[in-house]
Design a protein around this motif. Structure first.
Motif, PDB file in Angstrom:
ATOM      1  N   ASP A   1       0.825  -1.207   0.000  1.00 39.40           N
ATOM      2  CA  ASP A   1       0.000   0.000   0.000  1.00 39.40           C
ATOM      3  C   ASP A   1       0.856   1.254   0.000  1.00 39.40           C
ATOM      4  O   ASP A   1       0.556   2.225  -0.705  1.00 39.40           O
ATOM      5  CB  ASP A   1      -0.950   0.009   1.198  1.00 39.40           C
TER       6      ASP A   1
ATOM      7  N   THR B   1       0.977   4.060  -2.905  1.00 40.36           N
ATOM      8  CA  THR B   1       0.738   5.476  -2.629  1.00 40.36           C
ATOM      9  C   THR B   1       1.867   6.332  -3.184  1.00 40.36           C
ATOM     10  O   THR B   1       1.634   7.416  -3.735  1.00 40.36           O
ATOM     11  CB  THR B   1       0.579   5.703  -1.120  1.00 40.36           C
TER      12      THR B   1
ATOM     13  N   LEU C   1      -3.491  -2.005  -6.384  1.00 39.44           N
ATOM     14  CA  LEU C   1      -3.714  -0.872  -5.484  1.00 39.44           C
ATOM     15  C   LEU C   1      -3.565   0.452  -6.226  1.00 39.44           C
ATOM     16  O   LEU C   1      -4.352   1.387  -6.011  1.00 39.44           O
ATOM     17  CB  LEU C   1      -2.739  -0.935  -4.309  1.00 39.44           C
ATOM     18  N   VAL C   2      -2.569   0.535  -7.106  1.00 39.32           N
ATOM     19  CA  VAL C   2      -2.415   1.745  -7.920  1.00 39.32           C
ATOM     20  C   VAL C   2      -3.650   1.946  -8.794  1.00 39.32           C
ATOM     21  O   VAL C   2      -4.180   3.053  -8.921  1.00 39.32           O
ATOM     22  CB  VAL C   2      -1.141   1.661  -8.783  1.00 39.32           C
TER      23      VAL C   2
ATOM     24  N   ALA D   1     -10.017   6.196  -8.591  1.00 38.65           N
ATOM     25  CA  ALA D   1     -10.767   7.076  -7.699  1.00 38.65           C
ATOM     26  C   ALA D   1     -10.614   8.543  -8.086  1.00 38.65           C
ATOM     27  O   ALA D   1     -11.454   9.378  -7.742  1.00 38.65           O
ATOM     28  CB  ALA D   1     -10.306   6.868  -6.253  1.00 38.65           C
TER      29      ALA D   1
ATOM     30  N   VAL E   1       1.398   6.639  -6.916  1.00 43.28           N
ATOM     31  CA  VAL E   1       0.344   7.593  -7.251  1.00 43.28           C
ATOM     32  C   VAL E   1       0.823   9.023  -7.002  1.00 43.28           C
ATOM     33  O   VAL E   1       0.487   9.947  -7.767  1.00 43.28           O
ATOM     34  CB  VAL E   1      -0.942   7.286  -6.462  1.00 43.28           C
ATOM     35  N   THR E   2       1.621   9.217  -5.960  1.00 41.78           N
ATOM     36  CA  THR E   2       2.206  10.533  -5.717  1.00 41.78           C
ATOM     37  C   THR E   2       3.030  10.979  -6.922  1.00 41.78           C
ATOM     38  O   THR E   2       2.895  12.116  -7.410  1.00 41.78           O
ATOM     39  CB  THR E   2       3.093  10.505  -4.467  1.00 41.78           C
TER      40      THR E   2
ATOM     41  N   ASN F   1      -6.702   1.029  -8.211  1.00 43.23           N
ATOM     42  CA  ASN F   1      -7.820   1.518  -7.399  1.00 43.23           C
ATOM     43  C   ASN F   1      -7.669   2.992  -7.056  1.00 43.23           C
ATOM     44  O   ASN F   1      -8.648   3.758  -7.100  1.00 43.23           O
ATOM     45  CB  ASN F   1      -7.915   0.704  -6.106  1.00 43.23           C
ATOM     46  N   LYS F   2      -6.459   3.394  -6.736  1.00 40.52           N
ATOM     47  CA  LYS F   2      -6.224   4.778  -6.298  1.00 40.52           C
ATOM     48  C   LYS F   2      -6.386   5.756  -7.460  1.00 40.52           C
ATOM     49  O   LYS F   2      -6.965   6.844  -7.287  1.00 40.52           O
ATOM     50  CB  LYS F   2      -4.841   4.887  -5.664  1.00 40.52           C
ATOM     51  N   VAL F   3      -5.877   5.421  -8.632  1.00 42.11           N
ATOM     52  CA  VAL F   3      -5.991   6.372  -9.746  1.00 42.11           C
ATOM     53  C   VAL F   3      -7.397   6.366 -10.335  1.00 42.11           C
ATOM     54  O   VAL F   3      -7.873   7.405 -10.824  1.00 42.11           O
ATOM     55  CB  VAL F   3      -4.927   6.114 -10.837  1.00 42.11           C
TER      56      VAL F   3
END
Length: 337
Positions: free
Chosen positions: A117, A121, A172-173, A179, A124-125, A175-177
């Motif tokens: 995770d 993160t 996970l990436v 969003a 994504v940053t 899902n985050k992007v």
């Protein structure tokens, strides 16, 4: 308290735990156990030789930061014939001779869940830094030029991110992007079951190169992925494509990356890993369009305890089932390496 009947297993710990002394002490109550605080590779090799002479150690555990160089025959060779299980720290295992371990009948486990995770993160940053031209905006502002020569940036909504390697971190990436409104396409050695794709679209290698506005790398480093991205692949990408890498530096031909940045075939990069760490290509250091982190992707306050606990969990899983879920090789004869 004397060790329990689990004397069928012996645990050799090469290093001093940082956050999980209590959990390691519990192992000492249950199993034949030896912990050696090795300050160098030479001390680690000596500790392995001593344990091999004593006999009865079929498992080797490395706490956080304790690995001294490659995990290979030079280090663990004396335990051949006894060794059945090794667990390290982190998701990557490019410094581990998994084939040799497999040949002597030993599992190697990594600790992917504890770093996934935080690494996602970080990816994504870096994606957002590239997307919004953050390094250029900061540079002009700090130089007293206010907006300077900055131009309008891409919008997150509908922006196409291509993920190479849809494992735990890749998902996970995704899902985050998603969003943030981004569209995700991906390439993997094998297509995921539809139930695991989570709205991402599987594409061919050639399609990923051609369609992605930004490519995020999440595959392990292996002989098959060394320089997976280089000059020939860059030529197949869109002009102005962006690249983010939080996996391993050598997945990308860094010299070719520099040339593509100079020509602006690649407009921006976000890198947490480099081909010859800690050495970095000079142009990357001076390029305003390059966001660079010092391989810090998983470094949060939970890192030490989470990785060490996952390593211990790997060992207990192996004891309980004989086939640990985080095994990256298969000494039982069905290797996927």
């Amino acid at each position: 308290m004397a060790p329990s009947v689990e004397q069928t297993h012996g645990v050799l710990v090469l290093g001093e735990p940082l956050e999980t002394q209590k959990e390691y002490a519990q192992l000492a109550k249950e199993f034949k156990f030896k912990k050696v605080d090795c300050k160098s590779r030479e001390e680690a090799i000596a500790a392995v030789k001593a344990a091999a002479l004593e006999g009865g150690y079929d498992a080797v555990l490395f706490p956080f930061g304790s690995q001294k160089g490659p995990i290979n025959e030079e280090l663990l060779g004396p335990l051949k014939g006894q060794l059945k299980f090794v667990t390290g720290i982190g998701a990557g295992y490019d410094t581990v001779d998994t084939k040799w371990l497999e040949s002597v009948g030993a599992w190697y486990c990594n600790t992917p869940e504890s770093v996934s995770d935080t690494t996602a993160t970080t990816a994504v940053t870096l994606i957002l830094i590239c997307l919004r031209h953050a390094t250029s905006l900061m540079a002009s502002t700090k130089a007293g030029q206010w907006r300077g020569n900055n131009v309008l940036t891409p919008d997150a909504r509908g922006f196409v991110v291509g993920i190479i390697g849809m494992g735990t971190i890749g998902k996970l990436v995704r899902n985050k992007v998603q969003a943030l409104g981004m569209k995700v396409i991906y390439y993997n050695r094998n297509r995921l079951p539809a139930s695991e794709e989570g709205g991402a679209t599987y594409v061919s290698w050639e399609e990923l190169l051609a369609q992605s506005q930004l490519i995020s790398v999440h595959c392990p480093l292996s002989p098959a992925t060394f320089h997976l991205l280089g000059a020939p692949e860059f030529e197949k990408m869109q002009d102005g494509v962006m690249i983010v890498n939080t996996a391993r530096g050598a997945v990308i031909d860094e010299k070719a990356l520099v040339e593509a940045l100079k020509s602006e075939k690649i407009s921006r990069v976000g890198l947490d890993v480099f081909e010859e760490e800690p050495k970095i290509q000079p142009y990357l250091l001076e390029c305003e369009r390059a966001a660079l982190f010092p391989h810090f992707g998983s470094a949060t306050v939970r890192l030490h305890v989470d990785t060490e606990l996952e390593g211990i969990s790997n060992f207990r899983d192996w004891v309980a089932t004989g086939k640990p879920k985080n095994g990256v090789n298969d000494p039982l004869g069905k290797s996927t390496l």
